[in-house]
Write an enzyme that holds these catalytic residues in place. Structure first.
Site, PDB file in Angstrom:
ATOM      1  N   ASN A  67     -13.953   5.975   4.422  1.00  0.00           N
ATOM      2  CA  ASN A  67     -14.155   4.944   5.446  1.00  0.00           C
ATOM      3  C   ASN A  67     -13.297   5.131   6.693  1.00  0.00           C
ATOM      4  O   ASN A  67     -13.723   4.766   7.795  1.00  0.00           O
ATOM      5  CB  ASN A  67     -13.923   3.552   4.852  1.00  0.00           C
ATOM      6  CG  ASN A  67     -15.045   3.139   3.916  1.00  0.00           C
ATOM      7  OD1 ASN A  67     -16.166   3.616   4.042  1.00  0.00           O
ATOM      8  ND2 ASN A  67     -14.745   2.277   2.961  1.00  0.00           N
ATOM      9  N   TYR A 126      -5.575  -1.005   9.407  1.00  0.00           N
ATOM     10  CA  TYR A 126      -6.155  -0.848   8.071  1.00  0.00           C
ATOM     11  C   TYR A 126      -7.189   0.272   8.141  1.00  0.00           C
ATOM     12  O   TYR A 126      -7.805   0.537   9.175  1.00  0.00           O
ATOM     13  CB  TYR A 126      -6.725  -2.149   7.485  1.00  0.00           C
ATOM     14  CG  TYR A 126      -5.624  -3.119   7.129  1.00  0.00           C
ATOM     15  CD1 TYR A 126      -4.938  -3.009   5.928  1.00  0.00           C
ATOM     16  CD2 TYR A 126      -5.233  -4.095   8.035  1.00  0.00           C
ATOM     17  CE1 TYR A 126      -3.886  -3.867   5.613  1.00  0.00           C
ATOM     18  CE2 TYR A 126      -4.184  -4.957   7.742  1.00  0.00           C
ATOM     19  CZ  TYR A 126      -3.506  -4.831   6.526  1.00  0.00           C
ATOM     20  OH  TYR A 126      -2.474  -5.670   6.235  1.00  0.00           O
ATOM     21  N   ASN A 161     -10.221   1.061   7.252  1.00  0.00           N
ATOM     22  CA  ASN A 161     -11.630   1.027   7.654  1.00  0.00           C
ATOM     23  C   ASN A 161     -11.842   0.870   9.157  1.00  0.00           C
ATOM     24  O   ASN A 161     -12.968   0.994   9.639  1.00  0.00           O
ATOM     25  CB  ASN A 161     -12.367  -0.095   6.910  1.00  0.00           C
ATOM     26  CG  ASN A 161     -12.404   0.154   5.414  1.00  0.00           C
ATOM     27  OD1 ASN A 161     -11.867   1.146   4.912  1.00  0.00           O
ATOM     28  ND2 ASN A 161     -13.043  -0.734   4.682  1.00  0.00           N
ATOM     29  N   HIS A 184      -4.425   6.387  -1.129  1.00  0.00           N
ATOM     30  CA  HIS A 184      -5.038   6.265   0.197  1.00  0.00           C
ATOM     31  C   HIS A 184      -4.030   6.490   1.330  1.00  0.00           C
ATOM     32  O   HIS A 184      -4.435   6.661   2.481  1.00  0.00           O
ATOM     33  CB  HIS A 184      -5.642   4.857   0.323  1.00  0.00           C
ATOM     34  CG  HIS A 184      -7.054   4.841   0.824  1.00  0.00           C
ATOM     35  ND1 HIS A 184      -7.873   5.951   0.880  1.00  0.00           N
ATOM     36  CD2 HIS A 184      -7.820   3.809   1.301  1.00  0.00           C
ATOM     37  CE1 HIS A 184      -9.060   5.608   1.370  1.00  0.00           C
ATOM     38  NE2 HIS A 184      -9.055   4.328   1.630  1.00  0.00           N
ATOM     39  N   ASP A 208      -6.560  11.486   2.664  1.00  0.00           N
ATOM     40  CA  ASP A 208      -6.730  11.697   1.223  1.00  0.00           C
ATOM     41  C   ASP A 208      -8.149  12.129   0.897  1.00  0.00           C
ATOM     42  O   ASP A 208      -9.104  11.715   1.552  1.00  0.00           O
ATOM     43  CB  ASP A 208      -6.415  10.396   0.477  1.00  0.00           C
ATOM     44  CG  ASP A 208      -7.288   9.242   0.948  1.00  0.00           C
ATOM     45  OD1 ASP A 208      -8.148   8.779   0.169  1.00  0.00           O
ATOM     46  OD2 ASP A 208      -7.133   8.785   2.105  1.00  0.00           O
ATOM     47  N   TYR A 266       0.808  -1.224   0.000  1.00  0.00           N
ATOM     48  CA  TYR A 266       0.000   0.000   0.000  1.00  0.00           C
ATOM     49  C   TYR A 266       0.842   1.275   0.000  1.00  0.00           C
ATOM     50  O   TYR A 266       0.304   2.369  -0.174  1.00  0.00           O
ATOM     51  CB  TYR A 266      -0.945   0.014   1.207  1.00  0.00           C
ATOM     52  CG  TYR A 266      -1.952  -1.108   1.171  1.00  0.00           C
ATOM     53  CD1 TYR A 266      -2.987  -1.108   0.245  1.00  0.00           C
ATOM     54  CD2 TYR A 266      -1.857  -2.180   2.053  1.00  0.00           C
ATOM     55  CE1 TYR A 266      -3.908  -2.145   0.195  1.00  0.00           C
ATOM     56  CE2 TYR A 266      -2.772  -3.221   2.016  1.00  0.00           C
ATOM     57  CZ  TYR A 266      -3.797  -3.201   1.090  1.00  0.00           C
ATOM     58  OH  TYR A 266      -4.701  -4.228   1.045  1.00  0.00           O
TER      59      TYR A 266
END
Length: 197
Positions: A120, A72, A74, A27, A99, A22
């Site tokens: 989220n 993570y 969410n 994100h 972001d 990632y």
């Protein structure tokens, strides 16, 4: 009697996803901004605490806990809630960097509060803090190239070389915006940084 400053006056939280796959995605610009803020403070985000990588440092004369939640995106609110509870900080002292697909790459927006707007990570923080009254610095990552493009695929995509040129100075300005918020307040920061690229 000497007045002792509290151990931590603010949480500054950069949002993103952990893991090499990632790194560099749209994100994860919140992670990048938090890391840049740590560098400017002569610190390193390397202490595992509150389900996050953290460092306690001084930013613009204030004791700040910088955080990169490792839950993570969410579930970001879980880490934020743990730290806020530990230091007994109200939502108004939790500043979030993240972001925003509604802003062009490289543009910033400082906000006092607001809804999740479909993000989220912010949705999770609102749910865990039970409030949307926390300040934030939004970092533009650009809109989807066309309406049918999957949003999840878009925010997990990487920047083009041209976009990266616009993003690098924006990461620096996002760190500066946090410093201005802490020293001069949200209104001053908003007038100085909103919409500029």
């Amino acid at each position: 009697m000497l007045f002792r400053k509290p151990a931590c006056e603010y949480l500054v939280v950069g949002l993103g996803n952990p893991g090499r796959e990632y790194a560099g995605t749209r994100h994860n610009v919140g992670f990048r901004a938090a890391a840049r803020l740590a560098e400017r403070a002569g610190a390193k985000l390397d202490r595992a605490k509150f389900q996050a990588l953290t460092c306690l440092c001084t930013v613009a004369g204030h004791r700040v806990l910088l955080m990169q939640p490792q839950t993570y995106m969410n579930s970001s609110g879980q880490a934020v809630r743990q730290a806020a509870d530990f230091y007994k900080l109200p939502p108004e002292r939790v500043l979030v960097l993240f972001d925003d697909v509604d802003l062009d790459v490289g543009r910033l927006r400082v906000r006092r509060n607001g809804s999740a707007g479909g993000h989220n990570g912010i949705k999770s923080i609102i749910a865990c803090l039970g409030s949307q009254e926390f300040p934030r610095v939004k970092i533009g990552v650009g809109a989807k190239p066309h309406p049918d493009y999957d949003l999840a695929d878009w925010v997990l995509s990487r920047f083009s070389a041209q976009e990266s040129k616009a993003l690098d100075p924006a990461i620096e300005r996002a760190a500066e915006a946090v410093e201005v918020i802490l020293t001069d307040g949200l209104e001053r920061a908003a007038s100085q940084f909103n919409g500029k690229s």
